[in-house]
Design an enzyme around this catalytic site. Sequence first.
Site, PDB file in Angstrom:
ATOM      1  NE  ARG A  19      -4.106  -1.729   0.138  1.00 51.51           N
ATOM      2  CZ  ARG A  19      -4.133  -3.029  -0.176  1.00 51.51           C
ATOM      3  NH1 ARG A  19      -3.073  -3.610  -0.700  1.00 51.51           N
ATOM      4  NH2 ARG A  19      -5.225  -3.746   0.023  1.00 51.51           N
ATOM      5  CD  GLU A  78      -5.533   1.164   2.264  1.00 53.40           C
ATOM      6  OE1 GLU A  78      -6.319   1.830   1.567  1.00 53.40           O
ATOM      7  OE2 GLU A  78      -5.535  -0.078   2.319  1.00 53.40           O
ATOM      8  CB  SER A  98      -8.669  -1.372   4.197  1.00 57.50           C
ATOM      9  OG  SER A  98      -9.023  -2.597   3.654  1.00 57.50           O
TER      10      SER A  98
END
Length: 334
Positions: A164, A330, A234
């Site tokens: 990520r 995130e 998320s």
Amino acid sequence: MKVVENQSLQGLNTFGVVAKTRYLTSLNGLDDLPQYAEWLSANDVPSLVLGGGSNLLFKNDFTGIVAKVDLAEKSLIDSDNDFYYVQAAGGENWHQFVRWTIDQGYAGLENLSLIPGTVGAAPIQNIGAYGVELVDVFESLQAFDLQTGEVREFSKEACQFAYRDSFFKSQAYGRYIILSVTFRLAKKTDWKLNYAGVKDQLEGEPTARAISDCIMAIRQSKLPDPAVIGNAGSFFKNPILDKSAWETLRAQNENLPGWEQPENTMKTSAAWLIDQAGWKGHREGDAGIYKNHALVLVNHANATGADLWGVAQQVIYSVQDKFGIELEPEPRVL
Ligand code: EPU
């Protein structure tokens, strides 16, 4: 390039939070880019380049300029014995692009079905799902450098992809506008079905379309549709721990999930930690944690960015307190 002042961002972020930006513009063609760079040097304000608005949380109004990337186009640009090379412009909707590749007979992106956002945003955080990450199918990208006004080509190595994360999310945050991404899609298919649930739920023989349909069904059963309940997928990254730290924690929590990672580390499940700490389905006013997946922060209707961040912070404190692990968001929190 037209700049308008004092605009709402509510329709431009998938949390659907009420926030305003001082300036707003849309980048519709390559000619707009040098104009945008000039505008930025003439007006000393922060710049935020927006794709689908699916990976950020506005805690406050934005005091600078938001530029929405609306560049569209997708085509097969080359092929050789082993690969199709498919290019898409930064503003293309990611999922529509994935389905288009399947319609054209190219495989490789099916596991990444239904991820919200745009093609240009995909490399920034190296999107991933169900055993595939963008890096696995990436060839190169073209980006406009807002500092020099030049277009630069980036190889896979230059993008510094990680979990990520990429060069564009870390060192070079805000500096480049991703114009197009080229994907390298293998002609010899290698289906990735080992991620929990995929093999069991697939009906019939694997094909790119069948896997895409299956993943869409799994995602729809677990993750809220941002058009119905505001969210950004998320909200927390899965933590990566030293193997020894993971083993110590595992000795105290026998169901602690863990996936082997390079360099003697283990990835564990943020959703599991949050779930164990009792937050799944928790709601405070309109801000909460989704009932079907503990990783998803949700806006049930009228939560503000500050309300949502308040819940996220409580989750972070609580997981830190219970497990000694600091969760990281995130999405970008602005
Ligand atoms: N789990 C719980 N409680 C929950 C949900 C999950 O305990 O409420 C545990 C289960 O043990 C499950 C494990 O967590 O086996 C993993 O859950 P899941 O398969 O849903 O995946 P995830 O690790 O939570 C990641 C990505 C998702 C991606 C899925 C599928 C991150 C931060 N998230 O979630 O990506 O779709 O894997 O590959 O890496 C996103 O980035 O926005 C996103 C949705």
